[in-house]
Design an enzyme around this catalytic site. Structure first.
Site, short mmCIF file in Angstrom:
data_model
loop_
_atom_site.label_atom_id
_atom_site.label_comp_id
_atom_site.label_asym_id
_atom_site.label_seq_id
_atom_site.Cartn_x
_atom_site.Cartn_y
_atom_site.Cartn_z
N TYR A 138 3.16 1.47 -0.99
CA TYR A 138 2.94 3.16 -0.03
C TYR A 138 2.86 4.37 -1.21
CZ TYR A 138 3.98 7.45 2.70
OH TYR A 138 4.10 8.19 3.47
N LYS A 159 -1.39 2.25 1.21
CA LYS A 159 -1.74 3.24 1.88
C LYS A 159 -1.71 3.99 0.54
CE LYS A 159 0.81 5.88 5.40
NZ LYS A 159 2.16 6.23 5.80
N THR A 167 7.12 8.81 9.58
CA THR A 167 7.29 8.85 11.39
C THR A 167 8.25 8.71 11.67
OG1 THR A 167 4.70 9.09 11.16
CG2 THR A 167 6.01 9.34 12.78
N ILE A 213 -3.05 4.05 8.22
CA ILE A 213 -1.90 3.81 8.70
C ILE A 213 -1.57 5.34 9.40
CG2 ILE A 213 0.43 3.83 8.87
CD1 ILE A 213 0.10 1.74 6.82
#
Length: 292
Positions: free
Chosen positions: A134, A162, A45, A204
């Site tokens: 992640y 995540k 992001t 998240i």
């Protein structure tokens, strides 16, 4: 350090190609006041693939200064090269961030053993920083298996994952098979509520940039056992979940924040402004939610 609750994967505001530090500070202040547990800096992001190493470390340091220990700051320091991931993790640790997030190596399609050794190297070649895995197979082309996560969770400083696969059976197994203090966080806004239902610990989030208070309220409702309220909040956010997938992240969320007057619409190439067709649709969703 315990990972639980709502973390927001923040955008990186730019002005003429440079980090807009004043805008970034004002934007983070609004998020801090919303009750979130922390932020993730320089993630997908935050346009991590397009910014320089110097910009990474600058954002780590700036974020820590702005936050000033009021919430947790997690730095994304992942890379498809193990050497690069180790280097960036060391640089993040120097800035005093609370933890480091590191993506499964992308493009090269490593084996599960290669993934394990990649993460073990990051662990063994750094000092004291807590580490977070992640997993985002839609972007990396490789899905880390439960067995590999369990192996990594036995290492001292791996504190969570995540998980962006949206596979709730996998999430259930991650929760069941990892150590009790290992956190499983959602990487998808649309599956946050189901993840909590099977024992996950938080998220998240991208939508948290736009509706952070609502997302915190959803989490708190589940923790209180008020599932009906959590479902109501989730249902309210559904149109925005969908709108944030109009084009690749972070194109839609940055446009939404621009329309809300929080950041500029500037993106780093090869990312481009949300297409006009989707702009109209996003505008309507934001109006329906009384966000603009």
């Amino acid at each position: 350090m315990k990972l639980e609750g709502v973390y927001v994967a923040v955008v990186t505001p730019f002005e003429n190609g440079k980090i807009a530090e004043k805008t970034y500070e004002e934007y983070l202040e609004k998020l801090i006041q919303s009750g979130i547990a922390g932020i993730v800096v320089c993630g997908s992001t935050g346009e991590s693939s397009m910014i320089t190493m110097e910009e990474h470390t600058s954002l780590f340091r700036l974020s820590k200064e702005i936050v000033n220990n009021r919430i947790q700051v997690i730095a994304n320091a992942g890379a498809n090269s193990t050497d690069e991931a180790v280097y960036l993790t060391k640089e993040a640790e120097k800035t005093g961030v609370d933890a480091v997030l590191s993506v499964v190596p992308y493009y090269v399609k490593p084996t599960q053993e290669g993934i394990f050794l990649h993460y073990k190297a990051i662990h063994d070649e750094t000092d004291n920083i807590p580490l977070i895995i992640y997993n985002v197979p839609g972007r990396t082309a490789v899905d880390i298996k439960v067995e590999t996560v369990v192996r990594l969770s036995s290492l001292e400083r791996y504190i969570g994952i995540k998980e962006s696969s949206s596979d709730m059976e996998k999430v259930s197994n991650l929760v069941a098979q990892t150590k009790p203090n290992f956190s499983v966080l959602s990487g998808n806004d649309g599956t946050f509520l189901p993840l909590l239902a099977v024992g996950g610990h938080g998220i998240i989030s991208v939508i948290g940039n736009i509706m952070p208070k609502e997302l915190v309220a959803l989490y708190n409702s589940v923790k209180k056992g008020d599932l009906n309220t959590a479902i109501e909040i989730n249902t309210k956010m559904l149109p925005l979940f969908q709108a944030l997938s109009f084009e690749a992240n972070p194109i839609p969320v940055k446009y939404a924040l621009y329309k809300m007057g929080q950041v500029s619409s500037e993106l780093k190439l090869p990312l481009t402004m949300l297409s006009e067709t989707y702009q109209k649709k996003m505008d309507q969703v934001l109006k329906d939610l009384s966000l603009i």
